[in-house]
Design a protein around this motif. Structure first.
Motif, short mmCIF file in Angstrom:
data_model
loop_
_atom_site.label_atom_id
_atom_site.label_comp_id
_atom_site.label_asym_id
_atom_site.label_seq_id
_atom_site.Cartn_x
_atom_site.Cartn_y
_atom_site.Cartn_z
N LEU A 2 0.86 -1.19 0.00
CA LEU A 2 0.00 0.00 0.00
C LEU A 2 0.89 1.23 0.00
O LEU A 2 1.65 1.46 0.94
N VAL A 3 0.81 1.98 -1.08
CA VAL A 3 1.59 3.21 -1.20
C VAL A 3 0.73 4.35 -0.68
O VAL A 3 -0.35 4.61 -1.21
N GLU A 4 1.23 5.00 0.34
CA GLU A 4 0.42 6.01 1.03
C GLU A 4 0.27 7.27 0.19
O GLU A 4 1.25 7.80 -0.33
N GLU A 5 -0.98 7.71 0.06
CA GLU A 5 -1.25 8.97 -0.64
C GLU A 5 -2.22 9.77 0.23
O GLU A 5 -3.00 9.18 0.99
N PRO A 6 -2.22 11.08 0.09
CA PRO A 6 -3.16 11.87 0.88
C PRO A 6 -4.60 11.47 0.59
O PRO A 6 -4.92 11.04 -0.51
N ALA A 7 -5.44 11.64 1.58
CA ALA A 7 -6.83 11.21 1.45
C ALA A 7 -7.56 11.95 0.34
O ALA A 7 -8.53 11.45 -0.22
N ASP A 8 -7.10 13.16 0.01
CA ASP A 8 -7.83 13.93 -1.00
C ASP A 8 -7.42 13.57 -2.43
O ASP A 8 -7.92 14.15 -3.39
N ARG A 9 -6.50 12.63 -2.59
CA ARG A 9 -6.12 12.24 -3.94
C ARG A 9 -6.82 10.96 -4.33
O ARG A 9 -7.22 10.16 -3.49
N LYS A 10 -6.97 10.74 -5.62
CA LYS A 10 -7.61 9.52 -6.10
C LYS A 10 -6.78 8.30 -5.72
O LYS A 10 -5.55 8.36 -5.68
N ALA A 11 -7.46 7.21 -5.46
CA ALA A 11 -6.76 5.96 -5.15
C ALA A 11 -6.72 5.09 -6.41
O ALA A 11 -7.54 5.26 -7.32
N ALA A 12 -5.77 4.17 -6.45
CA ALA A 12 -5.67 3.26 -7.59
C ALA A 12 -5.16 1.92 -7.12
O ALA A 12 -4.52 1.82 -6.07
N LEU A 13 -5.42 0.93 -7.93
CA LEU A 13 -5.16 -0.43 -7.51
C LEU A 13 -4.64 -1.24 -8.70
O LEU A 13 -5.13 -1.06 -9.82
N ALA A 14 -3.67 -2.12 -8.44
CA ALA A 14 -3.23 -3.05 -9.48
C ALA A 14 -3.20 -4.45 -8.89
O ALA A 14 -2.63 -4.67 -7.83
N VAL A 15 -3.84 -5.36 -9.59
CA VAL A 15 -3.68 -6.78 -9.26
C VAL A 15 -2.68 -7.33 -10.27
O VAL A 15 -2.84 -7.15 -11.48
N VAL A 16 -1.63 -7.96 -9.74
CA VAL A 16 -0.49 -8.32 -10.58
C VAL A 16 -0.26 -9.82 -10.52
O VAL A 16 -0.24 -10.41 -9.43
N LEU A 17 -0.07 -10.42 -11.68
CA LEU A 17 0.26 -11.85 -11.74
C LEU A 17 1.64 -12.01 -12.38
O LEU A 17 1.89 -11.42 -13.45
N PRO A 18 2.52 -12.79 -11.76
CA PRO A 18 3.82 -13.03 -12.41
C PRO A 18 3.62 -13.86 -13.67
O PRO A 18 2.71 -14.68 -13.73
N TRP A 19 4.46 -13.62 -14.66
CA TRP A 19 4.30 -14.31 -15.94
C TRP A 19 5.69 -14.67 -16.46
O TRP A 19 6.65 -13.96 -16.17
N PRO A 20 5.81 -15.75 -17.23
CA PRO A 20 7.13 -16.09 -17.77
C PRO A 20 7.65 -14.99 -18.68
O PRO A 20 6.88 -14.22 -19.27
N ALA A 21 8.96 -14.92 -18.82
CA ALA A 21 9.57 -13.91 -19.68
C ALA A 21 9.09 -14.10 -21.11
O ALA A 21 8.79 -15.21 -21.53
N PRO A 22 9.03 -13.01 -21.89
CA PRO A 22 8.57 -13.13 -23.28
C PRO A 22 9.41 -14.16 -24.04
O PRO A 22 10.62 -14.14 -23.98
N GLY A 23 8.74 -15.02 -24.73
CA GLY A 23 9.45 -15.97 -25.57
C GLY A 23 9.98 -17.18 -24.83
O GLY A 23 10.63 -18.03 -25.44
N SER A 24 9.73 -17.29 -23.57
CA SER A 24 10.31 -18.41 -22.84
C SER A 24 9.39 -19.62 -22.79
O SER A 24 9.74 -20.65 -22.26
N THR A 25 8.21 -19.49 -23.32
CA THR A 25 7.33 -20.65 -23.41
C THR A 25 6.78 -20.70 -24.83
O THR A 25 6.94 -19.77 -25.62
N ALA A 26 6.11 -21.79 -25.13
CA ALA A 26 5.52 -21.93 -26.47
C ALA A 26 4.11 -21.35 -26.50
O ALA A 26 3.40 -21.48 -27.49
N ASP A 27 3.71 -20.68 -25.43
CA ASP A 27 2.31 -20.29 -25.28
C ASP A 27 2.03 -18.84 -25.65
O ASP A 27 1.04 -18.27 -25.22
N LEU A 28 2.92 -18.25 -26.44
CA LEU A 28 2.81 -16.81 -26.64
C LEU A 28 1.45 -16.36 -27.14
O LEU A 28 0.86 -15.42 -26.62
N ALA A 29 0.96 -17.03 -28.18
CA ALA A 29 -0.31 -16.58 -28.75
C ALA A 29 -1.43 -16.76 -27.73
O ALA A 29 -2.28 -15.88 -27.56
N GLY A 30 -1.41 -17.88 -27.05
CA GLY A 30 -2.44 -18.13 -26.05
C GLY A 30 -2.42 -17.10 -24.95
O GLY A 30 -3.46 -16.66 -24.46
N GLU A 31 -1.20 -16.71 -24.56
CA GLU A 31 -1.09 -15.70 -23.51
C GLU A 31 -1.73 -14.39 -23.96
O GLU A 31 -2.39 -13.70 -23.19
#
Lengths: 480, 525
Positions: B311-340
């Motif tokens: 949680l990155v602290e910001e003043p209450a009067d500023r807009k809040a934002a959120l990111a849900v993040v999933l780790p993913w293999p490096a580009p090109g390191s799997t055969a699943d590129l198109a599917g990804e």
């Protein structure tokens, strides 16, 4: 110049070619080993005129499976009726809603998305001389794009009602509010008023309060029929398609639209300014700015192209003299701003804190005087020519840029094939020509000089100061 | 229609159903024009009569069958790579010079300063400053640093290109970096830092994600430079940095336009062919030229990410934002590129739909994207919300992602068309094509990447996408980075069950190091 540089033909049209293009320049880089050079860049097109007056320009380019589809109308803010400032902008909003007869109100975007055209979406832009609808779609969606635009061209009247007009007005008011908050945003209108005279078609002014609230659906419908029909439009298509198929599709989709007479062009009076006019503008900004403006010849005339070269040279000189980390200016803008019926040459220098507009004006005066009396070095001219050409080529690098260039040429000159030769005007720029046009078109005795003075409490956009100094030269006729 | 057709009927149905609520009464049977319109046409000849055809939008469905062209890729003996997409009818040449980064910069802002100084430096062997030379040739140019490379871009008229190419290469290899040049760029960079502060919460959030999640000393965790950081950069540091990072094996030249391979490779060879990899700095393994090589060369081992909620602290009067993040293999390191790639759209649709259902307050800027780097990727779903909605929004997104992973994706046919058509348009202009090719090199991907991905996109099955979804869209792997008022957000974020909440200050160090890592450096001016 709109978008990028493109000039009146200096070479004759290529015989036997329907429409062909040749970029030609006589000498290239400053380096001595680069020999005189002629390069041909064919922009082979076909032009079709439908019985209803619509002109379609077709240009193939197979770099990628996409097509740019644009509709340009010969109407812009210069054609706003008296007492209806902002009408072109209001019509832009009306057009953006399109017809609702064959596609539901929110159906156009959904249709485009469904076909995989995302992230492409139509953009509508009302300018001084023209109004443009533009989007680039997958090649397979060309027919759909034409169907959508024909639907808009033929049936936009369906979407006109008091609610649509009120919505358009609200969007314009929001934009006007944003503009009013933007630093220096009011400066240009003051300079143009001083240059062309108040009420001149090329002075773009925000509507007065209440001015557009009187607009009725009947008025909007009349405007649509008179100015936004096939007879006053140019359809320009560039990209990956077959000419035969595209001609078929254009006839099929647009051929049944009702035509009508092309409206008479709005008369454009000569600029009113006869002497030098100086104005002071107070603005709630941190840095002073100097703006100088001259009235210059219309787009695609020979001297218009040469003034582009002058602007490039002058900008480089001013940047070298005033810019850089130790310079007094943060930004130097020099541009020949071209329009179909009359242009303006603008110099704008934003000063660093602690420096005044007068310092910049003195430097600009000295550099212009130098251009008027001394031939610039060949290397300087040659660099400027190449720079202008590169800008033009960059503009044409996308299908949308090519479609736009062809449409604008059609509207301004009646012949998109002249694309072939416009850049040749840059090739014709010599040191002597640069000196001549600088002397002819940038006289000290017929121009506007504006000083923007940082003033706490003044609007950020700027306001004309009450005590603008009298012009040292003869007074301006018709200025604000 | 050229190329493979796809389920046109299904898409037509999709469109009709999408439009149906607004128009059933207005849309007549397609066989006959509506009576009202016909009457109007009779009444007013200026109005177009609309026949049946107007009610049948021409839904030509399918890909064009034209994948992005495969460029010509070459490699000099010293490791310099060239990639050329030749277009004989084009007078504009666009070029990108890519110098791959391997190390963390000596201090924040140093990579950007070096990129900009390279563009303005004179060659060490003497001559005018590069930018002056380029301007005299009418060439437009720019330079910047990304997480994986330094980039220099040129746009030139064809006749000026050869000379410009030689000048850029000789300056990149051996620039005369000077104190005056550094001071000039330092001032310019500080000015741009001052002007860049974004008012949008989601933009500020994006600046935080990699800093907070990647290992603290990794270059992806480099904080955005502050004015003080820029002031701290020394010329000696930059010179050493140049010597380490700018090597023949790290350099690629990507060109699109009316240029022959012989000309391009000839100039490159003449100018930097004798440039040797520095002693003690062996060339990295040769860059792969095919996708298969790329996969074989790179282990599918993602960088470790900090766990839990930041949680990155910001003043209450500023807009809040959120990111849900999933780790993913490096580009090109799997055969699943198109599917990804299919999954980005699917996750976005599911997450936004879930937000619409679950969040009562206003939210905006919802978007799903990959943050792809050469060594790792992240799938990021971000949104701007009210501070009190941070936790409900996080839960809504995480649950939507988990459901996709558990239940499988919805039909991929619409995504397939959108993806193919997007790929077909990638090389529409020379400049865009040069940029795309340079991104491939910066990510360590083969030059034929897009044409291969195009083929894979055509053949990827629903089952493959479901398999990738099951493997990657796992609730337990989700991280959350939030920006907002601590008092409103923290208690609810702690109840999410995604791990401990680490509190940090915007632009400041972490109060407690996430996952036991050292606190990242300060970020932002």
């Amino acid at each position: 110049m709109r978008g990028s540089a493109m000039k009146r033909p200096l070479l004759r049209r290529l015989a036997g070619s329907i429409l062909a293009g040749a970029l030609c320049w006589i000498s290239a880089p400053a380096a001595a080993e680069v020999q005189p050079l002629i390069v041909h860049a064919p922009l082979t097109i076909e032009r079709v005129t439908l019985p209803n007056g619509l002109i379609a320009i077709l240009h193939q380019d197979h770099r990628a499976a996409v097509v740019a589809v644009q509709v340009h109308f010969r109407v812009g803010s210069k054609d706003d009726p008296v007492g209806r400032r902002g009408m072109a902008s209001l019509m832009r909003h009306i057009l953006s809603d399109g017809s609702t007869r064959h596609v539901p109100a929110d159906g156009r975007a959904e249709l485009i998305r469904t076909l995989g055209a995302e992230p492409w979406s139509p953009a509508i832009d009302a300018r001084t001389d023209t109004t443009k609808i533009s989007f680039t779609v997958p090649a397979q969606a060309l027919d759909l794009a034409l169907w959508l635009e024909a639907d808009r061209l033929g049936f936009a009247a369906d979407a006109v009602d008091t609610e649509a007009i009120a919505d358009a007005r609200r969007q314009m008011e929001e934009q006007a509010q944003r503009d009013a908050d933007a630093p220096y945003s009011g400066v240009q209108a003051e300079v143009l008023r001083a240059l062309f005279g108040a009420g001149h078609p090329y002075v773009v002014e925000a509507p007065r309060p209440g001015e557009l609230s009187a607009v009725t659906p009947v008025e909007v419908l009349a405007r649509l029929r008179a100015w936004y029909g096939p007879a006053n439009a140019v359809l320009s298509i560039s990209g990956d398609f077959s000419i035969t198929r595209a001609k078929e599709l254009v006839a099929r989709r647009f051929g049944s639209l009702a035509g009508g007479p092309r409206p008479q062009p709005t008369p454009i009076p000569a600029p009113a300014l006869q002497g030098e006019r100086r104005i002071r503008i107070e603005a709630g900004v941190g840095e002073a700015r100097a703006v100088l403006a001259w009235a210059t010849p219309p787009i695609y005339q020979k001297d218009d192209a040469l003034l582009d070269v002058v602007a490039t040279i002058l900008r480089a000189r001013l940047q070298g003299r005033l810019g850089g980390d130790s310079g007094i200016a943060g930004d130097c803008f020099v541009r020949q701003m071209s329009n179909d019926r009359g242009s303006r040459f603008m110099v704008s220098v934003t000063l660093r804190a602690g420096h005044t507009a007068a310092e910049a004006i003195a430097a600009v005066d000295q550099e212009i005087a130098r251009l008027q009396t001394e031939d610039p070095a060949d290397a300087e001219v040659s660099s400027a020519r190449l720079r202008r050409l590169t800008e033009e080529l960059s503009f044409r690098d996308t299908p949308a840029g090519r479609a736009e260039r062809l449409a604008l040429l059609q509207i301004a000159t009646g012949d998109p094939g002249d694309a072939a030769t416009y850049a040749a005007a840059y090739g014709a720029a010599t040191a002597a020509e640069v000196r001549r046009v600088a002397a002819t078109w940038l006289p000290a005795g017929r121009r506007v000089v504006a000083e923007v003075i940082p003033t706490p409490g003044a609007p950020r956009a700027g306001r004309l100061a009450g005590g603008s100094p009298p012009s040292p030269a003869a007074g301006a006729g018709g200025g604000s | 229609m050229r190329g493979p057709g796809v389920a046109g009927a299904a898409l037509l149905g999709a469109w009709l159903s999408a439009c149906a609520p607004a128009a059933p009464a207005a849309r007549p049977a397609p066989e006959a024009p509506p009576a009202a319109a016909a009457a109007e046409a009779v009444a007013d000849p200026a109005v177009t009569a609309d026949g049946a055809e107007w009610y049948r939008p021409p839904l030509a469905i399918g890909a064009s069958g034209q994948p992005p062209r495969v460029p010509i890729a070459s490699r000099l003996a010293n490791g310099v790579r060239t990639t050329l997409l030749q277009r004989r009818d084009s007078l504009l040449v666009a070029a990108r010079f890519v110098v791959r980064r391997q190390e963390r910069e000596p201090s924040p802002g140093a990579a950007t300063l070096l990129a900009q100084m390279l563009l303005r430096a004179a060659p060490a062997k003497g001559g005018r400053a590069l930018l002056e030379e380029l301007e005299s040739l009418g060439v437009q140019s720019s330079a910047y640093a990304s997480e994986d490379a330094l980039h220099i871009e040129l746009v030139a008229a064809a006749p000026a290109f050869e000379e410009a190419l030689g000048k850029v290469l000789s300056t990149i290899a051996e620039p005369a970096l000077t104190e005056a040049g550094l001071e000039e760029r330092r001032a310019a960079l500080k000015r741009s830092l001052r002007d860049e502060a974004s008012p949008r919460a989601t933009d500020r959030l994006l600046d935080e994600i990699e800093v907070r999640l990647y290992p603290a000393r990794h270059r992806y965790a480099e904080p955005r430079a502050s004015a003080a950081d820029v002031d701290a950069v020394r010329l000696a540091d930059l010179s050493r940095y140049h010597a380490r990072e700018v090597t023949p094996a790290g350099l690629a030249v990507c060109v699109v336009g009316d240029v022959t391979s012989a000309l391009l490779n000839g100039v490159v060879d003449r100018t930097v062919g004798a440039w040797k990899q520095p002693a003690g700095r062996p060339a990295r393994a040769a860059s792969p030229l095919t996708l298969a090589e790329r996969r074989a060369a790179r282990a599918a081992k993602p960088l470790p990410l900090a766990r839990g909620v930041v949680l990155v602290e910001e003043p209450a009067d500023r807009k809040a934002a959120l990111a849900v993040v999933l780790p993913w293999p490096a580009p090109g390191s799997t055969a699943d590129l198109a599917g990804e790639r299919f999954l980005v759209g699917q996750v976005d649709a599911a997450a936004m739909s879930s937000l619409r259902r679950e969040i009562k307050g206003s939210w905006r800027d919802g978007r799903t994207r990959f943050l792809s780097r050469a060594e790792a990727s992240l799938m990021v779903v971000s949104v701007e919300v009210q501070a009190e909605d941070l936790a409900p929004a996080a839960r809504a997104i995480v649950d939507a992602i988990a459901a996709l992973g558990r239940d499988g994706a919805s039909s991929i046919e619409r995504s397939r068309i959108q993806e193919l058509r997007w790929q077909e348009g990638l090389f529409a202009s020379n400049l865009e094509a040069a940029r795309r090719l340079s991104y491939l090199d910066a990510l360590g991907l083969a030059p034929d990447y897009w044409s291969r991905i195009y083929q894979t996109t055509l053949s990827t099955s629903q089952a493959e996408v479901d398999r990738i979804a099951a493997a990657q869209l796992v609730k337990g792997e989700a991280r959350v980075v939030a920006l907002g008022d601590v008092a409103s957000a923290r208690p609810e974020l702690e109840k999410l069950g995604l791990g401990p909440v680490t509190l940090v200050r915007a632009g400041g160090p972490a109060a407690a190091p996430p996952a036991g890592k050292a606190p990242p450096r300060r970020k932002g001016p």
